[in-house]
Design an enzyme around this catalytic site. Structure first.
Site, PDB file in Angstrom:
ATOM      1  CB  ALA A   1      -0.878  -0.019   1.235  1.00  0.00           C
TER       2      ALA A   1
ATOM      3  N   GLY B   1       0.756  -4.975   0.974  1.00  0.00           N
ATOM      4  CA  GLY B   1      -0.451  -5.021   0.142  1.00  0.00           C
ATOM      5  C   GLY B   1      -0.212  -5.654  -1.221  1.00  0.00           C
TER       6      GLY B   1
ATOM      7  CD  GLU C   1      -2.124  -7.432   3.022  1.00  0.00           C
ATOM      8  OE1 GLU C   1      -1.734  -6.293   2.670  1.00  0.00           O
ATOM      9  OE2 GLU C   1      -2.701  -7.636   4.099  1.00  0.00           O
TER      10      GLU C   1
ATOM     11  CD  GLU D   1       1.916  -5.520   5.674  1.00  0.00           C
ATOM     12  OE1 GLU D   1       2.677  -6.452   6.007  1.00  0.00           O
ATOM     13  OE2 GLU D   1       1.134  -5.604   4.706  1.00  0.00           O
TER      14      GLU D   1
HETATM   15  N1  CAA Z   1       4.647   3.159  -0.680  1.00  0.00           N
HETATM   16  C1  CAA Z   1       5.064   4.331  -1.220  1.00  0.00           C
HETATM   17  N2  CAA Z   1       6.231   4.449  -1.873  1.00  0.00           N
HETATM   18  C2  CAA Z   1       7.002   3.355  -1.988  1.00  0.00           C
HETATM   19  C3  CAA Z   1       6.646   2.109  -1.444  1.00  0.00           C
HETATM   20  C4  CAA Z   1       5.399   2.032  -0.775  1.00  0.00           C
HETATM   21  N3  CAA Z   1       4.926   0.872  -0.258  1.00  0.00           N
HETATM   22  N4  CAA Z   1       7.619   1.213  -1.705  1.00  0.00           N
HETATM   23  C5  CAA Z   1       8.576   1.890  -2.393  1.00  0.00           C
HETATM   24  N5  CAA Z   1       8.199   3.166  -2.567  1.00  0.00           N
HETATM   25  C6  CAA Z   1       8.949   4.248  -3.242  1.00  0.00           C
HETATM   26  C7  CAA Z   1      10.133   4.699  -2.419  1.00  0.00           C
HETATM   27  O1  CAA Z   1       9.714   5.627  -1.440  1.00  0.00           O
HETATM   28  C8  CAA Z   1      10.990   5.300  -3.477  1.00  0.00           C
HETATM   29  O2  CAA Z   1      10.478   6.575  -3.820  1.00  0.00           O
HETATM   30  P1  CAA Z   1      11.483   7.880  -3.919  1.00  0.00           P
HETATM   31  O3  CAA Z   1      12.369   7.530  -5.090  1.00  0.00           O
HETATM   32  O4  CAA Z   1      10.542   8.997  -4.170  1.00  0.00           O
HETATM   33  O5  CAA Z   1      12.226   7.919  -2.639  1.00  0.00           O
HETATM   34  C9  CAA Z   1      10.742   4.401  -4.696  1.00  0.00           C
HETATM   35  O6  CAA Z   1       9.528   3.734  -4.432  1.00  0.00           O
HETATM   36  C10 CAA Z   1      11.825   3.340  -4.857  1.00  0.00           C
HETATM   37  O7  CAA Z   1      11.946   2.659  -3.629  1.00  0.00           O
HETATM   38  P2  CAA Z   1      13.358   2.414  -2.918  1.00  0.00           P
HETATM   39  O8  CAA Z   1      14.303   3.529  -3.201  1.00  0.00           O
HETATM   40  O9  CAA Z   1      13.096   2.114  -1.470  1.00  0.00           O
HETATM   41  O10 CAA Z   1      13.827   1.094  -3.706  1.00  0.00           O
HETATM   42  P3  CAA Z   1      14.795  -0.051  -3.190  1.00  0.00           P
HETATM   43  O11 CAA Z   1      15.058  -0.903  -4.382  1.00  0.00           O
HETATM   44  O12 CAA Z   1      15.963   0.519  -2.453  1.00  0.00           O
HETATM   45  O13 CAA Z   1      13.927  -0.888  -2.108  1.00  0.00           O
HETATM   46  C11 CAA Z   1      11.963  -2.012  -1.315  1.00  0.00           C
HETATM   47  C12 CAA Z   1      12.827  -1.606  -2.526  1.00  0.00           C
HETATM   48  C13 CAA Z   1      12.739  -2.993  -0.421  1.00  0.00           C
HETATM   49  C14 CAA Z   1      10.705  -2.668  -1.841  1.00  0.00           C
HETATM   50  C15 CAA Z   1      11.610  -0.750  -0.478  1.00  0.00           C
HETATM   51  O14 CAA Z   1      11.108   0.248  -1.351  1.00  0.00           O
HETATM   52  C16 CAA Z   1      10.584  -0.985   0.572  1.00  0.00           C
HETATM   53  O15 CAA Z   1      10.904  -1.548   1.625  1.00  0.00           O
HETATM   54  N6  CAA Z   1       9.324  -0.556   0.344  1.00  0.00           N
HETATM   55  C17 CAA Z   1       8.273  -0.632   1.316  1.00  0.00           C
HETATM   56  C18 CAA Z   1       7.737  -2.057   1.447  1.00  0.00           C
HETATM   57  C19 CAA Z   1       6.668  -2.107   2.502  1.00  0.00           C
HETATM   58  O16 CAA Z   1       6.903  -1.836   3.659  1.00  0.00           O
HETATM   59  N7  CAA Z   1       5.440  -2.482   2.109  1.00  0.00           N
HETATM   60  C20 CAA Z   1       4.316  -2.564   2.990  1.00  0.00           C
HETATM   61  C21 CAA Z   1       3.490  -1.310   2.911  1.00  0.00           C
HETATM   62  S1  CAA Z   1       2.229  -1.245   4.150  1.00  0.00           S
HETATM   63  C22 CAA Z   1       0.963  -2.167   3.503  1.00  0.00           C
HETATM   64  O17 CAA Z   1       1.037  -2.674   2.422  1.00  0.00           O
HETATM   65  C23 CAA Z   1      -0.255  -2.280   4.382  1.00  0.00           C
HETATM   66  C24 CAA Z   1      -1.226  -3.325   3.962  1.00  0.00           C
HETATM   67  O18 CAA Z   1      -1.237  -4.402   4.469  1.00  0.00           O
HETATM   68  C25 CAA Z   1      -2.209  -3.055   2.940  1.00  0.00           C
END
Ligand code: CAA
Length: 258
Positions: free
Chosen positions: A65, A109, A112, A132
């Site tokens: 998400a 998400g 999911e 999460e």
């Molecule tokens: N939401 C918003 N933006 C996101 C995102 C997310 N879930 N995941 C990645 N992005 C964005 C980053 O902020 C970044 O944007 P900027 O360039 O503007 O900074 C861009 O995508 C590229 O991401 P990274 O620079 O972090 O890329 P990476 O290759 O170094 O890492 C990754 C990749 C490990 C997937 C890392 O991006 C990450 O950990 N993302 C979050 C994953 C996460 O925690 N997901 C769960 C979300 S909560 C949820 O989903 C709730 C639910 O149950 C519904």
């Protein structure tokens, strides 16, 4: 219809939705989920579409998400808009088969959303996870429930409590994904699988989906009874007559979706 966050195309009887927010690794914003719902509405209404493929990029199916969109939500915001259910469940109410073609990250998400589809084909570089807990929250789109049903309690607890990622091989071994293919072949291979399903009778594929899904919601006895009713109902279709007669006559069936 033009969409901002997804690409939509058809290939024969296969409808393909590609999540397309590359700068955010396909994070599932409200706008993306709205687009996805509208695309599914259109595919569901189109009798020429038999099967839907949901995919992302080589780097990310979806990284969850949209964290930037939700970070400042209050409890009341979340409660009143029924965050995160609204819109997402459209995937689960689609009556046509949906295949998730997952390359790269399917996190939070994203994992999911893949699990809401009917089955998952993973590229070798796929990474699944429910991270999460690292954000001070927990899965909110069915992760604790669907992952547990897919992989069992021990691995689901491990994934949700540590927030670690599992690779495609582990996901295949524990039953989260049905097949693994090389990244470069993912779209072609999934298209082949989708086309094979699309060649069958549409109403029968819909009944199969309904019957398998009943296994999640019923006792074994109820599920078996439900399956038997659908099996019996299939004898009311032209396609059952065609399928069985084609076998007897040693020819390929020609289904009419009736
Ligand atoms: N939401 C918003 N933006 C996101 C995102 C997310 N879930 N995941 C990645 N992005 C964005 C980053 O902020 C970044 O944007 P900027 O360039 O503007 O900074 C861009 O995508 C590229 O991401 P990274 O620079 O972090 O890329 P990476 O290759 O170094 O890492 C990754 C990749 C490990 C997937 C890392 O991006 C990450 O950990 N993302 C979050 C994953 C996460 O925690 N997901 C769960 C979300 S909560 C949820 O989903 C709730 C639910 O149950 C519904």
């Amino acid at each position: 219809m033009a969409y901002e966050n997804i690409l939509v195309e058809t290939n024969g009887k296969v409808g393909i939705v590609t999540l397309n927010r590359p700068k955010a690794l396909n994070a599932l914003s409200a706008g993306l989920v709205r687009d996805l719902g509208a695309a599914l509405d259109a595919f569901e209404a189109d009798v020429n579409v038999h099967v839907i493929v949901l995919t992302g990029s080589d780097k990310a199916f979806a990284a969850g998400a949209d964290i930037k969109e939700m970070a400042e939500k209050s409890y009341m915001d979340a409660y009143l808009e029924d965050f995160i259910t609204k819109g997402w469940e459209r995937v689960t109410t689609c009556r046509k088969p949906i295949i998730a073609a997952v390359a790269g990250f399917a996190l939070g998400g994203g994992c999911e959303m893949a699990m809401m589809c009917d089955f998952i084909i993973a590229a070798q570089n796929a990474k699944f996870g429910q991270p999460e807990i690292n954000l001070g929250t927990l899965p909110g789109a069915g992760g604790t429930q669907r992952l547990t049903r897919f992989v069992g309690k021990s691995k689901a607890m491990d994934m949700c409590l540590t927030g670690r990622m599992m690779d495609a091989d582990e996901a295949w071994k524990c039953g989260l994904v049905s097949r693994i293919v090389p990244v470069d072949d993912l779209k072609d291979e999934v298209l082949k699988i989708a086309e094979a399903i699309a060649d069958k009778s549409l109403p029968i594929t819909m009944m199969v989906k309904e019957a398998v899904n009943a296994a999640y919601e019923t006792t074994l006895a109820q599920g078996v009874r439900f399956e038997r009713r659908l099996f019996q109902a299939s004898f009311a279709t032209d396609d059952q007559k065609e399928g069985m007669n084609a076998f007897i006559e040693k020819r390929q069936p020609s289904f009419t979706d009736r």
